[in-house]
Design an enzyme around this catalytic site. Structure first.
Site, PDB file in Angstrom:
ATOM      1  N   LYS A  72      -8.928   3.202   0.904  1.00 35.51           N
ATOM      2  CA  LYS A  72      -9.149   3.958  -0.348  1.00 35.51           C
ATOM      3  C   LYS A  72      -9.931   3.119  -1.371  1.00 35.51           C
ATOM      4  CE  LYS A  72      -4.694   4.445  -1.075  1.00 35.51           C
ATOM      5  NZ  LYS A  72      -4.154   3.753   0.107  1.00 35.51           N
ATOM      6  N   ARG A 105       1.151   9.573  -6.240  1.00 34.56           N
ATOM      7  CA  ARG A 105       1.769   8.993  -5.061  1.00 34.56           C
ATOM      8  C   ARG A 105       3.028   9.755  -4.653  1.00 34.56           C
ATOM      9  NH1 ARG A 105      -0.789   3.952  -4.466  1.00 34.56           N
ATOM     10  NH2 ARG A 105       0.462   2.624  -3.166  1.00 34.56           N
ATOM     11  N   ARG A 110      -6.389  -8.445   5.421  1.00 33.80           N
ATOM     12  CA  ARG A 110      -7.087  -8.358   4.117  1.00 33.80           C
ATOM     13  C   ARG A 110      -6.959  -9.668   3.334  1.00 33.80           C
ATOM     14  NH1 ARG A 110      -5.777  -3.442   0.370  1.00 33.80           N
ATOM     15  NH2 ARG A 110      -3.651  -4.150   0.738  1.00 33.80           N
ATOM     16  N   ARG A 143      -2.736 -10.791  -0.452  1.00 35.19           N
ATOM     17  CA  ARG A 143      -1.889 -10.089  -1.425  1.00 35.19           C
ATOM     18  C   ARG A 143      -0.407 -10.294  -1.093  1.00 35.19           C
ATOM     19  NH1 ARG A 143      -4.005  -3.981  -2.540  1.00 35.19           N
ATOM     20  NH2 ARG A 143      -1.836  -3.456  -2.165  1.00 35.19           N
ATOM     21  N   ARG A 158       6.018  -0.276   3.051  1.00 29.95           N
ATOM     22  CA  ARG A 158       5.027   0.555   2.345  1.00 29.95           C
ATOM     23  C   ARG A 158       4.671   1.782   3.184  1.00 29.95           C
ATOM     24  NH1 ARG A 158       0.606  -3.782   1.486  1.00 29.95           N
ATOM     25  NH2 ARG A 158      -0.665  -2.109   0.619  1.00 29.95           N
TER      26      ARG A 158
HETATM   27  P1  AP5 Z   1      -8.580  -1.224   1.258  1.00 33.91           P
HETATM   28  O1  AP5 Z   1      -9.805  -0.484   0.856  1.00 33.91           O
HETATM   29  O2  AP5 Z   1      -8.131  -2.354   0.408  1.00 33.91           O
HETATM   30  O3  AP5 Z   1      -7.380  -0.178   1.555  1.00 33.91           O
HETATM   31  P2  AP5 Z   1      -6.491   0.687   0.568  1.00 33.91           P
HETATM   32  O4  AP5 Z   1      -6.297   2.018   1.202  1.00 33.91           O
HETATM   33  O5  AP5 Z   1      -7.056   0.654  -0.814  1.00 33.91           O
HETATM   34  O6  AP5 Z   1      -5.141  -0.145   0.688  1.00 33.91           O
HETATM   35  P3  AP5 Z   1      -4.086  -0.614  -0.408  1.00 33.91           P
HETATM   36  O7  AP5 Z   1      -3.174  -1.557   0.327  1.00 33.91           O
HETATM   37  O8  AP5 Z   1      -4.748  -1.153  -1.633  1.00 33.91           O
HETATM   38  O9  AP5 Z   1      -3.370   0.720  -0.711  1.00 33.91           O
HETATM   39  P4  AP5 Z   1      -1.968   0.869  -1.261  1.00 33.91           P
HETATM   40  O10 AP5 Z   1      -2.009   2.315  -1.550  1.00 33.91           O
HETATM   41  O11 AP5 Z   1      -0.840   0.412  -0.432  1.00 33.91           O
HETATM   42  O12 AP5 Z   1      -1.933  -0.178  -2.453  1.00 33.91           O
HETATM   43  P5  AP5 Z   1      -2.094  -0.026  -4.018  1.00 33.91           P
HETATM   44  O13 AP5 Z   1      -2.845  -1.187  -4.489  1.00 33.91           O
HETATM   45  O14 AP5 Z   1      -2.541   1.340  -4.396  1.00 33.91           O
HETATM   46  O15 AP5 Z   1      -8.795  -1.746   2.757  1.00 33.91           O
HETATM   47  C1  AP5 Z   1      -7.803  -2.502   3.431  1.00 33.91           C
HETATM   48  C2  AP5 Z   1      -8.477  -3.605   4.274  1.00 33.91           C
HETATM   49  O16 AP5 Z   1      -9.237  -2.976   5.316  1.00 33.91           O
HETATM   50  C3  AP5 Z   1      -9.482  -4.474   3.504  1.00 33.91           C
HETATM   51  O17 AP5 Z   1      -9.438  -5.784   4.028  1.00 33.91           O
HETATM   52  C4  AP5 Z   1     -10.841  -3.821   3.797  1.00 33.91           C
HETATM   53  O18 AP5 Z   1     -11.886  -4.789   3.757  1.00 33.91           O
HETATM   54  C5  AP5 Z   1     -10.626  -3.301   5.213  1.00 33.91           C
HETATM   55  N1  AP5 Z   1     -11.358  -2.060   5.476  1.00 33.91           N
HETATM   56  C6  AP5 Z   1     -11.490  -0.984   4.648  1.00 33.91           C
HETATM   57  N2  AP5 Z   1     -12.183   0.003   5.268  1.00 33.91           N
HETATM   58  C7  AP5 Z   1     -12.470  -0.460   6.520  1.00 33.91           C
HETATM   59  C8  AP5 Z   1     -13.153   0.091   7.645  1.00 33.91           C
HETATM   60  N3  AP5 Z   1     -13.687   1.333   7.609  1.00 33.91           N
HETATM   61  N4  AP5 Z   1     -13.245  -0.661   8.774  1.00 33.91           N
HETATM   62  C9  AP5 Z   1     -12.704  -1.917   8.830  1.00 33.91           C
HETATM   63  N5  AP5 Z   1     -12.062  -2.507   7.785  1.00 33.91           N
HETATM   64  C10 AP5 Z   1     -11.936  -1.773   6.650  1.00 33.91           C
HETATM   65  O19 AP5 Z   1      -0.553  -0.117  -4.494  1.00 33.91           O
HETATM   66  C11 AP5 Z   1       0.167  -1.336  -4.380  1.00 33.91           C
HETATM   67  C12 AP5 Z   1       1.567  -1.118  -4.953  1.00 33.91           C
HETATM   68  O20 AP5 Z   1       1.472  -0.746  -6.355  1.00 33.91           O
HETATM   69  C13 AP5 Z   1       2.378   0.026  -4.310  1.00 33.91           C
HETATM   70  O21 AP5 Z   1       3.062  -0.392  -3.144  1.00 33.91           O
HETATM   71  C14 AP5 Z   1       3.337   0.388  -5.460  1.00 33.91           C
HETATM   72  O22 AP5 Z   1       4.375  -0.536  -5.569  1.00 33.91           O
HETATM   73  C15 AP5 Z   1       2.454   0.246  -6.706  1.00 33.91           C
HETATM   74  N6  AP5 Z   1       1.762   1.501  -7.049  1.00 33.91           N
HETATM   75  C16 AP5 Z   1       0.423   1.734  -7.062  1.00 33.91           C
HETATM   76  N7  AP5 Z   1       0.144   2.999  -7.431  1.00 33.91           N
HETATM   77  C17 AP5 Z   1       1.365   3.590  -7.661  1.00 33.91           C
HETATM   78  C18 AP5 Z   1       1.750   4.905  -8.049  1.00 33.91           C
HETATM   79  N8  AP5 Z   1       0.835   5.876  -8.268  1.00 33.91           N
HETATM   80  N9  AP5 Z   1       3.077   5.162  -8.164  1.00 33.91           N
HETATM   81  C19 AP5 Z   1       4.011   4.195  -7.977  1.00 33.91           C
HETATM   82  N10 AP5 Z   1       3.704   2.932  -7.583  1.00 33.91           N
HETATM   83  C20 AP5 Z   1       2.380   2.632  -7.429  1.00 33.91           C
END
Ligand code: AP5
Length: 214
Positions: free
Chosen positions: A13, A88, A127, A160, A171
């Site tokens: 994402k 979420r 990552r 991270r 997660r």
């Molecule tokens: P990346 O693009 O970083 O993936 P992502 O889907 O953004 O993954 P996240 O781990 O950031 O999502 P998340 O939803 O768990 O975390 P968030 O930060 O929102 O890609 C991942 C890896 O793959 C990278 O190394 C990239 O280079 C690689 N990659 C990407 N595309 C690729 C491809 N096509 N081919 C090969 N490699 C590829 O949330 C973190 C925490 O914050 C949550 O657990 C929660 O505690 C809190 N939080 C955040 N938002 C909320 C909310 N709305 N409500 C409550 N808690 C929240």
């Protein structure tokens, strides 16, 4: 264009949000990035969020709704925006709908990225962020030259806190119980577009643009 990027942790994402943001010249907000910055700066938001984030649980709706509410007041919502990682759960989706309706707007499309669990775990455990450039890299998927160039220029590859195996598994459990119902919420009002994310970053971006133009 007002977009939501949905999908499990590690599906890409954040990666696609940056490309879409450049392509459409619209801002993006990642609630995860805002929370991580708050943790780093030890603000009261960060202190409240850290325990939940480290456990792979969701931070309270009240805190994240407030972040998004403040954000949408500061941007030109007629021009568009991208929400990465919000809503979420269904409560957040309902909250967002009302907050946008108060401003006379609504979400246009919800991109629901999908990928098998084995690849998600590999992407998350591989990552790394380059400490010099803040670029998100992956020890399994990024070109070797990019990884080497980070280290050659004095950077470190930072993992991270929530990208360790046990937290990753939790997660994914939280995603299935809390966030999957959000897909049904948007499916029922005709805004959901499924995008398969197994190919390389640029192929996924092309599929995304194709889906949006249909
Ligand atoms: P990346 O693009 O970083 O993936 P992502 O889907 O953004 O993954 P996240 O781990 O950031 O999502 P998340 O939803 O768990 O975390 P968030 O930060 O929102 O890609 C991942 C890896 O793959 C990278 O190394 C990239 O280079 C690689 N990659 C990407 N595309 C690729 C491809 N096509 N081919 C090969 N490699 C590829 O949330 C973190 C925490 O914050 C949550 O657990 C929660 O505690 C809190 N939080 C955040 N938002 C909320 C909310 N709305 N409500 C409550 N808690 C929240």
């Amino acid at each position: 264009m007002r977009l939501i990027l949905l999908g499990p942790p590690g599906v890409g994402k954040g990666t696609q949000a940056k490309l879409l943001s450049n392509y459409f010249s619209i801002p993006t907000i990642s609630t995860g990035d805002v929370l991580r910055e708050a943790v780093k700066n030890q603000t009261s938001l960060g202190i409240q969020a850290k325990v939940k984030m480290d456990a792979g649980e969701l931070v309270s709706d009240e805190l994240v709704n407030h972040i998004v509410d403040e954000y949408i007041q500061t941007i030109d919502i007629a021009k568009g925006f991208i929400l990465d990682g919000y809503p979420r759960n269904v409560m957040q989706a309902e909250y967002l709908e009302k907050a946008l309706a108060n401003l006379g707007a609504e979400i246009n499309f919800v991109l629901d990225y999908q990928l098998d669990e084995g690849t998600l775990i590999k992407r998350l455990s591989g990552r790394r962020t380059c400490s010099n450039t803040n670029e998100i890299l992956n020890i399994y998927y990024s070109p070797k030259e990019k990884i080497e160039s980070c280290i050659k220029n004095g950077g470190e590859l930072i993992q991270r806190d929530d990208d360790h195996e046990e937290t990753i598994r939790n997660r994914l459990v939280v995603y299935r119980s809390e966030t999957l119902p959000v897909s049904n919420y948007y499916l029922s009002n005709g805004k959901l577009i499924a995008v398969f994310s197994e190919k390389d970053v640029h192929s996924v971006f092309e599929s995304t643009l194709k889906s949006l133009s249909r």
